[in-house]
Scaffold this active site. Structure first.
Site, PDB file in Angstrom:
ATOM      1  CB  SER A  57      -0.891  -0.001   1.237  1.00  0.00           C
ATOM      2  OG  SER A  57      -1.641   1.189   1.295  1.00  0.00           O
ATOM      3  N   GLY A  93      -3.400   3.990   0.958  1.00  0.00           N
ATOM      4  CA  GLY A  93      -4.080   4.173   2.226  1.00  0.00           C
ATOM      5  C   GLY A  93      -5.292   5.076   2.062  1.00  0.00           C
ATOM      6  CB  ALA A 145       6.681  12.828   5.901  1.00  0.00           C
ATOM      7  CB  VAL A 146       2.790  10.374   1.798  1.00  0.00           C
ATOM      8  CG1 VAL A 146       1.442  10.615   1.116  1.00  0.00           C
ATOM      9  CG2 VAL A 146       3.897  10.206   0.760  1.00  0.00           C
ATOM     10  CB  CYS A 176       0.168   5.487   8.984  1.00  0.00           C
ATOM     11  SG  CYS A 176       0.821   6.911   8.059  1.00  0.00           S
TER      12      CYS A 176
HETATM   13  C1  LIG Z   1       5.692   6.652  -0.172  1.00  0.00           C
HETATM   14  C2  LIG Z   1       5.126   5.574   0.701  1.00  0.00           C
HETATM   15  C3  LIG Z   1       3.778   5.619   1.061  1.00  0.00           C
HETATM   16  C4  LIG Z   1       3.233   4.632   1.878  1.00  0.00           C
HETATM   17  N1  LIG Z   1       1.910   4.665   2.212  1.00  0.00           N
HETATM   18  C5  LIG Z   1       1.367   3.664   2.954  1.00  0.00           C
HETATM   19  C6  LIG Z   1      -0.018   3.623   3.259  1.00  0.00           C
HETATM   20  O1  LIG Z   1      -0.778   4.474   2.834  1.00  0.00           O
HETATM   21  N2  LIG Z   1      -0.498   2.615   4.033  1.00  0.00           N
HETATM   22  C7  LIG Z   1       0.333   1.621   4.511  1.00  0.00           C
HETATM   23  O2  LIG Z   1      -0.130   0.720   5.208  1.00  0.00           O
HETATM   24  N3  LIG Z   1       1.647   1.630   4.233  1.00  0.00           N
HETATM   25  C8  LIG Z   1       2.188   2.618   3.465  1.00  0.00           C
HETATM   26  N4  LIG Z   1       3.540   2.590   3.182  1.00  0.00           N
HETATM   27  C9  LIG Z   1       4.368   1.525   3.730  1.00  0.00           C
HETATM   28  C10 LIG Z   1       4.568   0.404   2.726  1.00  0.00           C
HETATM   29  O3  LIG Z   1       3.352  -0.184   2.386  1.00  0.00           O
HETATM   30  C11 LIG Z   1       5.521  -0.662   3.311  1.00  0.00           C
HETATM   31  O4  LIG Z   1       4.948  -1.169   4.502  1.00  0.00           O
HETATM   32  C12 LIG Z   1       6.877  -0.118   3.637  1.00  0.00           C
HETATM   33  O5  LIG Z   1       7.275   0.824   2.675  1.00  0.00           O
HETATM   34  C13 LIG Z   1       7.955  -1.194   3.744  1.00  0.00           C
HETATM   35  O6  LIG Z   1       8.125  -1.899   2.559  1.00  0.00           O
HETATM   36  P1  LIG Z   1       9.229  -1.514   1.436  1.00  0.00           P
HETATM   37  O7  LIG Z   1      10.524  -1.355   2.133  1.00  0.00           O
HETATM   38  O8  LIG Z   1       9.197  -2.638   0.462  1.00  0.00           O
HETATM   39  O9  LIG Z   1       8.762  -0.232   0.824  1.00  0.00           O
HETATM   40  C14 LIG Z   1       4.064   3.582   2.359  1.00  0.00           C
HETATM   41  C15 LIG Z   1       5.421   3.549   1.985  1.00  0.00           C
HETATM   42  C16 LIG Z   1       5.958   4.524   1.151  1.00  0.00           C
HETATM   43  C17 LIG Z   1       7.406   4.444   0.792  1.00  0.00           C
END
Ligand SMILES: Cc1cc2nc3c(=O)[nH]c(=O)nc-3n(C[C@H](O)[C@H](O)[C@H](O)COP(=O)(O)O)c2cc1C
Ligand SMILES: Cc1cc2nc3c(=O)[nH]c(=O)nc-3n(C[C@H](O)[C@H](O)[C@H](O)COP(=O)(O)OP(=O)(O)OC[C@H]3O[C@@H](n4cnc5c(N)ncnc54)[C@H](O)[C@@H]3O)c2cc1C
Ligand SMILES: Cc1cc2nc3c(=O)[nH]c(=O)nc-3n(C[C@H](O)[C@H](O)[C@H](O)COP(=O)(O)OP(=O)(O)OC[C@H]3O[C@@H](n4cnc5c(N)ncnc54)[C@H](O)[C@@H]3O)c2cc1C
Ligand SMILES: Cc1cc2nc3c(=O)[nH]c(=O)nc-3n(C[C@H](O)[C@H](O)[C@H](O)COP(=O)(O)O)c2cc1C
Ligand code: FES
Ligand code: FES
Lengths: 255, 305, 305, 255
Positions: free
Chosen positions: C21, C46, C70-71, C130
């Protein structure tokens, strides 16, 4: 004896087989303190997959030209990157590291046993032994005839015996099966290669009461005795492969 | 010239660049590469009452921009330290600080008493954050009650400077910082390694003999920085920051976020001269930015926000 | 041929490669690069009850082998989702799962009820982790009581598959896994981002408008892997692992450590085709190693140790 | 219009000043869908300091040779690495990304305003405008005479006016001070450069009731609308610079 960190110039990067290459490095420092069995820590630049330095044995030293060589097998990201370096580029290296091979006793008959990229430290050792009056035999093991490397180089040192696992060149099987071990009588064996090979040779030496030194390739972080990651379990407890090795007499090891 | 010095109570440090315990040996390992006495201080290898063999090989795995270690406090014990190491390193013209570890509170107390008697050791770093030992270590650093007890017990017997090293493997780092400050710590150092793991996909087994280990290096810098910032805002004692510092810029991030000083750890494995280069870099930065004292930039980012 | 499928209860997934997500938009953003329907599932952005503008710019900083974001849950709210997005993405021949977020338990409940009514959404991912919003989010995921309450409340109104996404910013991840399992979660996904920070040394100020943000990417892989391993050993429901997965090998580390499936996150920013490449790589690995079913390697490292 | 990910061959890496270079890239794909104002996401390989792709404007396109150019300023690790690429190597690129500049109204008088590396997208725009019958003027601002780049290229498009901050060439000061702004009358201004410059031009345009488009360089992670990191605060709320920009009409921005 002081360790140093230096940007060395790559005089030549020579590909010798699909997965082996030799880097010839030029130093501005005096190299006379480098001893057979020592290694270097190479920095592989700017990659997230190669955060740590890579330990590589010193394959050969030319004290006149102030150069030394590394014989490297491509096994992963770091060695792959090193294989792509071009002549004239420079490489950041910490050296010389580790202890060194012990000398044989007077008039002792010596055998060098190497397998795969484990043959790397044996060339410098062989040349050195020859230069001080020994006539070492050399026993090398490879997977098959196509994977034989540096054969001519070792021929300059002494008799070279070969095994290949498929019998495509030399005797068939592992180095421990080679007939020279049952026909000739050696006082001292130096061995470097895969763990399984070194353990087999160590066992052979123990049974036949021969003195045996092996060069270990434990995983290392620092290479200078600071991290305690590279330990080997010895009769004296855990010792660092990078400072109290990489060369160990097999009587010290719990093999 | 710029002033780089800082102090913990009445203990002066000539500059804010220190070396992290377990990554700089006892100092002599680096003599060939730099003049150890130029550093603000060195934190020597984790020491215990009895000798320890540490964990089984393999103890190390490389990870993206970092490494895992599972050394497990291998060291020859305090007797050996006193007899064989202390004499060799007490000539360094810098603060030599011992990192102490134990399985029980009594171990920490006994060690602290022994080191209290060593003239040339002006401080200890109480390590309640080692993730690589079965007993003690991180168990103290992740439980508020234990963290309080061990700090109090050591404080009661140790008269010189007491630095407590916190574990990052907690929900709220500030709680722990407050507790050790309340119990009389003179300074707080953080972070120790993050608990991590790596799997060898080819061999289909864990990369470390202990399965999990401690993650260090640049990978952890953002987490370390965040914790240092959180803690520095909430305590009055000096905070020593570390975690992934490789360059001058990394060190400055910590100082701007509130660290009074920094420790260089894993970086020394990759570049044994990293600490000295960082020291020189900080001085240059201060000059370029027109500051005359390192104190002027400690916690700078908090002043404008 | 090898079987790559897995299921959460009676919900089948054609393969274990999912998208995380917040890193894959709603899917169409990637249509030019891959056939989204080939993936095991996609976890969309999200979503909250009301539209949110998220945090101020700058919201992003690059870190060693990772990034901070920090979206702050910018999204157009559930009304807009239902009307404008749902119709566009319900044609994908894969499981489309909505990641739900709120400031209060009531928000989560109301959202879950709304999404329960959407035919083509077979599951929700309850995001209690989050780090980038002032209220809700990680506050639920770092407090055992709140984690329990919100899971229970959502479970009471949501009939389809409930996946709870845990925060890594806790002392003991297993506690939280057990709690959400007890409260009826059908699956657990982890990890969300680690709370981190970065300082712009040139400008002498925090890199993010919010000072702290969420760390993702390869840097966090060792921590993620450790937590997935810890949790998978202790719960009976399927664990979906993520954190720094860039390559097939990374994904396999998680599966060998106990993850039933994986989510690809930040990797999609660097290589929009990363998820598909990983899917193909996993199949190849199974064939090479002589396994006929992905299940044969889930948690493999635990069997021999 | 489809975005693609492709390994492009570097035909030439040309250093034009100390800190500027131009990469000419050859594609196997048809390039006719690229529009002025669009950008690419470049992958800088295998470095831990360059985890994310780097967004770079499309500087010029040659539809006949199937090549396009990037004009890049060395500002950090990523651009430094790119500057060292050699002819013949390849570069992984996602393109074409973003919206594009809008066309002027019929018979409108057009000015392109660029500063520093912000001049990059204006060359392709200028050539395009010329090819469809406009005669754009160009106003470029640099720090000093030594930092002037691509002057000859812009001369081919139309009249070029210059400012330097130190007055070493052209008029002294910033672009907003240049006399052409008070003497000539433009209907539409396209601007790309440092934020401060774009804001000044936007202010000038608002005061003088001119239509103005700017190209923003917000920090980006994905470049394809997936991460929501690159937002800009507009009258319609937060919009993504990578998909709804990088070109914005200044009436949309809260400047
Ligand atoms: C830009 C960005 C936005 C994210 N937005 C959400 C979100 O809206 N909801 C959520 O559960 N996780 C969000 N995440 C977390 C990711 O889903 C994931 O848990 C996290 O980035 C770790 O995995 P990765 O290292 O493969 O990115 C976000 C991550 C990034 C980088
Ligand atoms: C003292 C010493 C001397 C060495 N001398 C040589 C030499 O002369 N020539 C040579 O080619 N290699 C030598 N090695 C091994 C060499 O260090 C590794 O092959 C190299 O570090 C692998 O790096 P990589 O990035 O290519 O592979 P990685 O991607 O790091 O790993 C690829 C594979 O190699 C294995 N590997 C990684 N590090 C080591 C290591 N230290 N020892 C053994 N296997 C490892 C990994 O487990 C993995 O399976 C020596 C090692 C030591 C400790
Ligand atoms: C749509 C778009 C088009 C662009 N077009 C061009 C172009 O045609 N030519 C060109 O040279 N540059 C262009 N840029 C800027 C370019 O992306 C950055 O200079 C580059 O990413 C810096 O990478 P680095 O690794 O060298 O520097 P880093 O080490 O990442 O950073 C060095 C400095 O550059 C700043 N920086 C980093 N990323 C950006 C960014 N996206 N925008 C502005 N400053 C940044 C950092 O804050 C830091 O101060 C463009 C940016 C965008 C968003
Ligand atoms: C190999 C190794 C051994 C360590 N041993 C200790 C130790 O004995 N005591 C201790 O407090 N910290 C120890 N640490 C943790 C470091 O002192 C430091 O807290 C951590 O590595 C984070 O900093 P870095 O990222 O700069 O390395 C060790 C770290 C490494 C990598
Ligand atoms: S590799 Fe660090 S002690 Fe040997
Ligand atoms: S850079 Fe990711 S949405 Fe624009």
């Amino acid at each position: 004896m002081a360790k140093r960190i230096e940007d060395l110039k790559i005089l030549e990067n020579k590909r010798i087989t699909d997965d082996f290459f030799i880097l010839e490095l030029f130093s501005a420092e005096n190299l006379t303190d480098i001893k057979p069995g020592q290694f270097v820590q190479v920095r592989v630049d700017g990659s997230s997959d190669t955060f740590l330095r890579r330990p590589i044995s010193i394959h050969d030293v030319d004290f006149e030209k102030n150069t030394f060589k590394l014989l490297i097998q491509i096994t992963g990201n770091g060695t792959e990157k090193l294989s792509k370096l071009r002549n004239g580029e420079s490489l950041n290296i910490i050296y010389p590291l580790g202890n060194s091979f012990g000398l044989p006793g007077e008039n002792e008959k010596v055998l060098l046993v190497g397998g795969g990229c484990g043959i790397a430290p044996l060339l410098f050792l062989g040349k050195h032994l020859k230069s001080i009056g020994y006539a070492p035999d050399i026993l090398l093991g490879f997977r098959n005839s196509e994977r034989i490397i540096e054969y001519e180089e070792y021929l300059k040192i002494g008799n070279v015996f070969l095994t290949t696992e498929d019998g495509s060149k030399g005797e068939k099987g592992f180095v421990t099966n080679h007939s020279v071990l049952s026909t000739a009588k050696y006082d001292k064996i130096y061995c470097c290669g895969p763990d399984s090979m070194m353990k087999a040779i160590a066992g052979y030496c123990r049974k036949n009461n021969m003195n045996c030194e092996v060069s270990l390739e434990n995983l290392m972080a620092c290479g200078i005795g600071a991290c305690l990651c590279c330990i080997v379990d010895t009769v004296k407890g855990n010792l660092c492969t990078c400072t109290e090795g990489p060369v160990f007499n097999t009587t010290e090891l719990k093999w | 010239m710029v002033n780089l010095g800082f102090s913990i109570g009445d203990l002066d440090f000539k500059n804010p660049v220190l070396t992290a315990s377990g990554t700089f040996g006892y100092g002599p390992e680096f003599d060939d590469f730099l003049d150890v006495s130029r550093l603000g201080g060195i934190f020597v290898k984790g020491t215990t009452l009895e000798p320890r063999e540490g964990n089984l090989y393999p103890r190390m795995a490389e990870t993206p921009s970092g490494m895992l270690n599972a050394v497990g406090l291998q060291n020859k014990g305090i007797d050996y330290f006193e007899k064989n190491i202390y004499p060799r390193i007490s000539g360094y013209d810098t603060n030599v600080i011992v990192n102490i570890n134990g399985s029980y509170i009594g171990d920490y107390v006994a060690l602290a008493e022994r080191i209290n008697a060593l003239d040339k050791i002006p401080a200890i770093e109480l390590n309640i954050s080692c993730p690589n030992v079965k007993m003690g270590g991180m168990a103290f650093g992740t439980n508020p009650g234990s963290a309080r007890e061990v700090t109090k017990a050591v404080r009661a017997v140790y008269g010189k400077k007491l630095i407590v090293k916190l574990s990052p493997n907690v929900t709220n780092i500030v709680d722990f910082a407050r507790i050790v400050e309340e119990e009389g710590a003179d300074s707080i150092s953080l972070i120790n390694t993050l608990l991590g793991m790596s799997v060898d996909v080819r061999k289909m087994k864990p990369a470390l003999s202990t399965i999990t280990g401690g993650l260090s290096g640049p990978a952890i810098k953002p987490v370390a920085l965040r914790m240092v910032w959180q803690v520095a805002k909430e305590v009055k004692i000096p905070v020593i920051g570390m975690g992934g510092i490789m360059t001058t810029s990394d060190a400055l991030e910590f100082i701007l976020a509130g660290a009074t000083a920094v420790q260089v750890g894993t970086a020394s494995f990759i570049d044994p001269q990293a600490s000295i280069k960082i020291l020189e870099g900080i001085e240059k930065y201060l000059i370029e930015k027109g500051f005359s004292d390192i104190k002027d930039i400690v916690g700078y980012i908090n002043r404008n926000s």
